[in-house]
Design a protein around this motif. Structure first.
Motif, mmCIF file in Angstrom:
data_model
loop_
_atom_site.group_PDB
_atom_site.id
_atom_site.type_symbol
_atom_site.label_atom_id
_atom_site.label_comp_id
_atom_site.label_asym_id
_atom_site.label_seq_id
_atom_site.Cartn_x
_atom_site.Cartn_y
_atom_site.Cartn_z
ATOM 1 N N SER A 173 0.840 -1.201 0.000
ATOM 2 C CA SER A 173 0.000 0.000 0.000
ATOM 3 C C SER A 173 0.872 1.247 0.000
ATOM 4 O O SER A 173 1.882 1.305 0.700
ATOM 5 N N GLY A 174 0.479 2.240 -0.766
ATOM 6 C CA GLY A 174 1.204 3.504 -0.767
ATOM 7 C C GLY A 174 0.931 4.301 0.503
ATOM 8 O O GLY A 174 -0.097 4.115 1.162
ATOM 9 N N PRO A 175 1.829 5.202 0.863
ATOM 10 C CA PRO A 175 1.663 6.017 2.081
ATOM 11 C C PRO A 175 0.683 7.179 1.889
ATOM 12 O O PRO A 175 0.958 8.311 2.253
ATOM 13 N N PHE A 176 -0.489 6.894 1.306
ATOM 14 C CA PHE A 176 -1.464 7.934 0.991
ATOM 15 C C PHE A 176 -2.603 7.983 2.005
ATOM 16 O O PHE A 176 -3.649 8.566 1.723
ATOM 17 N N ARG A 177 -2.409 7.402 3.170
ATOM 18 C CA ARG A 177 -3.497 7.309 4.149
ATOM 19 C C ARG A 177 -4.083 8.667 4.503
ATOM 20 O O ARG A 177 -5.307 8.808 4.660
ATOM 21 N N TYR A 178 -3.238 9.665 4.604
ATOM 22 C CA TYR A 178 -3.676 10.990 5.045
ATOM 23 C C TYR A 178 -3.713 11.999 3.905
ATOM 24 O O TYR A 178 -3.996 13.177 4.132
ATOM 25 N N GLY A 179 -3.406 11.568 2.701
ATOM 26 C CA GLY A 179 -3.410 12.466 1.568
ATOM 27 C C GLY A 179 -2.072 12.502 0.854
ATOM 28 O O GLY A 179 -1.213 11.629 1.043
ATOM 29 N N SER A 180 -1.885 13.548 0.040
ATOM 30 C CA SER A 180 -0.690 13.664 -0.792
ATOM 31 C C SER A 180 0.100 14.938 -0.525
ATOM 32 O O SER A 180 0.890 15.376 -1.367
ATOM 33 N N THR A 181 -0.111 15.539 0.641
ATOM 34 C CA THR A 181 0.656 16.727 1.019
ATOM 35 C C THR A 181 1.930 16.308 1.737
ATOM 36 O O THR A 181 2.096 15.148 2.134
ATOM 37 N N VAL A 182 2.816 17.246 1.948
ATOM 38 C CA VAL A 182 4.044 16.968 2.674
ATOM 39 C C VAL A 182 3.738 16.471 4.080
ATOM 40 O O VAL A 182 4.265 15.451 4.536
ATOM 41 N N ASP A 183 2.861 17.171 4.784
ATOM 42 C CA ASP A 183 2.526 16.762 6.150
ATOM 43 C C ASP A 183 1.816 15.406 6.185
ATOM 44 O O ASP A 183 2.004 14.622 7.125
ATOM 45 N N ALA A 184 1.011 15.134 5.183
ATOM 46 C CA ALA A 184 0.320 13.842 5.130
ATOM 47 C C ALA A 184 1.325 12.700 5.045
ATOM 48 O O ALA A 184 1.168 11.666 5.711
ATOM 49 N N TRP A 185 2.365 12.888 4.263
ATOM 50 C CA TRP A 185 3.370 11.829 4.132
ATOM 51 C C TRP A 185 4.273 11.762 5.358
ATOM 52 O O TRP A 185 4.797 10.694 5.686
ATOM 53 N N LYS A 186 4.450 12.873 6.040
ATOM 54 C CA LYS A 186 5.179 12.821 7.308
ATOM 55 C C LYS A 186 4.397 12.001 8.331
ATOM 56 O O LYS A 186 4.982 11.237 9.102
ATOM 57 N N ARG A 187 3.083 12.151 8.337
ATOM 58 C CA ARG A 187 2.255 11.362 9.255
ATOM 59 C C ARG A 187 2.335 9.876 8.910
ATOM 60 O O ARG A 187 2.441 9.018 9.808
ATOM 61 N N ALA A 188 2.270 9.572 7.630
ATOM 62 C CA ALA A 188 2.391 8.171 7.221
ATOM 63 C C ALA A 188 3.761 7.614 7.599
ATOM 64 O O ALA A 188 3.873 6.457 8.015
ATOM 65 N N ALA A 189 4.789 8.443 7.477
ATOM 66 C CA ALA A 189 6.137 8.006 7.858
ATOM 67 C C ALA A 189 6.188 7.673 9.347
ATOM 68 O O ALA A 189 6.865 6.714 9.758
ATOM 69 N N GLU A 190 5.471 8.435 10.166
ATOM 70 C CA GLU A 190 5.410 8.127 11.598
ATOM 71 C C GLU A 190 4.769 6.759 11.825
ATOM 72 O O GLU A 190 5.224 5.982 12.675
ATOM 73 N N ASP A 191 3.696 6.472 11.076
ATOM 74 C CA ASP A 191 3.080 5.143 11.171
ATOM 75 C C ASP A 191 4.101 4.063 10.827
ATOM 76 O O ASP A 191 4.233 3.055 11.542
ATOM 77 N N PHE A 192 4.810 4.265 9.724
ATOM 78 C CA PHE A 192 5.764 3.246 9.278
ATOM 79 C C PHE A 192 6.887 3.062 10.291
ATOM 80 O O PHE A 192 7.354 1.947 10.523
ATOM 81 N N ASN A 193 7.332 4.153 10.901
ATOM 82 C CA ASN A 193 8.362 4.028 11.943
ATOM 83 C C ASN A 193 7.851 3.185 13.114
ATOM 84 O O ASN A 193 8.605 2.376 13.691
ATOM 85 N N THR A 194 6.579 3.363 13.451
ATOM 86 C CA THR A 194 5.981 2.569 14.523
ATOM 87 C C THR A 194 5.963 1.085 14.162
ATOM 88 O O THR A 194 6.342 0.226 14.976
ATOM 89 N N TYR A 195 5.531 0.771 12.951
ATOM 90 C CA TYR A 195 5.489 -0.626 12.526
ATOM 91 C C TYR A 195 6.904 -1.202 12.435
ATOM 92 O O TYR A 195 7.128 -2.371 12.770
ATOM 93 N N GLY A 196 7.838 -0.371 11.966
ATOM 94 C CA GLY A 196 9.210 -0.829 11.857
ATOM 95 C C GLY A 196 9.830 -1.151 13.205
ATOM 96 O O GLY A 196 10.556 -2.139 13.355
ATOM 97 N N ALA A 197 9.531 -0.327 14.201
ATOM 98 C CA ALA A 197 10.053 -0.582 15.540
ATOM 99 C C ALA A 197 9.469 -1.870 16.113
ATOM 100 O O ALA A 197 10.184 -2.677 16.735
ATOM 101 N N ALA A 198 8.171 -2.080 15.891
ATOM 102 C CA ALA A 198 7.531 -3.302 16.383
ATOM 103 C C ALA A 198 8.084 -4.534 15.680
ATOM 104 O O ALA A 198 8.289 -5.587 16.304
#
Length: 356
Positions: A173-198
């Motif tokens: 899945s693409g990191p488009f959960r919150y949209g296609s803005t810079v901040d939206a992708w920063k939020r998705a990156a935070e999600d991915f960091n969480t999953y990566g840590a787990a």
């Protein structure tokens, strides 16, 4: 806005990966598989151990060091979903063993008419055929709180990956959960960091598999490529990438200019060469160049297209210390005949030799 609410030819492909594969089958299914496979399905010689050694279509092995590192050829089982759902994993794994595959990447663990299978049985079945389960694709998020996704059921996703002995667990899945803005992708990156840590806490690597849209531009800052935000905002120790090479070159075709028409060229290979440790996995998918196609390519079996895999794989594996650091998964989204695709792709990749 959610990426999944936007019309896109890639959408159905991404969604159909969810809850896909499954099941083992017995002697009856094996017989069906023999009837379904083309007469020339196995190309190559047979070793003393009884395994097929793939060669070129003419039988010549070529000269020079193989481009493909030993033990690193896999296949994304999404490409074989029709055979798995009707015949089961067992007969399919037997064919992959014959074709010289070393690894498999899952796109789900159960499906269809061939019957149920437990994760322990699935793991054992793969190993019995000399196949290493290397990774799996799972959805990123869903509006359904019970969905089998990272966002909704992270613990279950990781439990299952551990049960299969996976070293990598990721999403297509693409990191488009919150949209296609810079901040939206920063939020998705935070999600991915969480999953990566787990995932890392359990000895696994979390990864994201791209399509072409990841190489488009932020809607609120068209000078910024979304993929670059993902790389910058995710922790390289926690979030890894599986480059789908075909879709990356589609991205190059589609997004080498910004929305205002100014040039923004990029080379997919350079992303890997700059940060090779971030790319443990690759999808080896081929396409015939077609500028009349809005995506620039028509998908083909590996070896029938215009993507130079001799160049691409050699460039990565020649990096110091990286010959065996990466895993190469053949894939075709909709092959005309899936076992023929698997056989021909293996034969082609094993036939590639480095230039002397």
């Amino acid at each position: 806005m959610s990426r999944f609410s936007q019309p896109d030819p890639e959408l159905g492909h991404r969604l159909s990966r969810r809850g896909m594969l499954g099941v083992a089958a017995g002697a009856t299914a094996a017989a069906l598989l023999g009837a379904a496979a083309p007469a020339n399905a196995a190309t190559g010689t047979t070793t003393a151990a009884g395994n097929a050694t793939p060669t070129t279509a003419s039988g010549a092995k070529g000269r020079g060091r193989p481009v493909l590192p030993p033990g690193r050829l896999g296949i994304q089982l999404y490409s074989l979903r029709d055979k798995v759902s009707t015949l089961g994993f067992g007969p399919v794994f037997a064919e992959l063993e014959r074709y010289g595959y070393d690894e498999v990447e899952f796109a789900g663990y159960t499906q269809g008419s061939a019957g149920p299978i437990t994760l322990a049985q699935l793991k054992r079945l793969a190993r019995n055929h000399g196949l290493n389960p290397i990774g799996s694709h799972v959805g990123y998020y869903s509006n359904d709180p019970n969905a089998y996704t990272f966002a909704q059921n992270l613990t279950k996703v990781l439990d299952d990956a551990q049960a299969l002995g996976l070293k990598h667990i990721g999403t297509a899945s693409g990191p488009f959960r919150y949209g296609s803005t810079v901040d939206a992708w920063k939020r998705a990156a935070e999600d991915f960091n969480t999953y990566g840590a787990a995932a890392r806490a359990r000895g696994m690597k979390f990864y994201q598999h791209n399509h072409s849209e990841e190489f488009s531009f932020a809607t609120d800052n068209p000078k910024v490529r979304l993929y670059d935000i993902l790389l910058k905002e995710t922790d390289p120790d926690l979030v890894h990438l599986e480059m789908d090479i075909y879709w990356a070159y589609v991205g190059q075709f589609r997004f080498s200019k910004r929305p205002d028409g100014t040039p923004a060229p990029f080379e997919p290979l350079n992303y890997v060469l700059r940060q090779p440790d971030r790319y443990p996995l690759f999808h080896v998918k081929d396409g015939e160049s077609d500028p009349s196609n809005p995506y620039g390519y028509n998908m083909t079996d590996v070896g029938d297209g215009d993507i130079d895999y001799q160049r691409f794989i050699s460039a990565v594996t020649r990096l110091r210390g990286h010959r065996l650091s990466h895993h190469w998964q053949a894939e075709h989204d909709n092959p005309a005949e899936s076992l023929t695709f698997a056989r021909r792709s293996s034969a082609h990749l094993h036939s590639l030799r480095e230039k002397c």
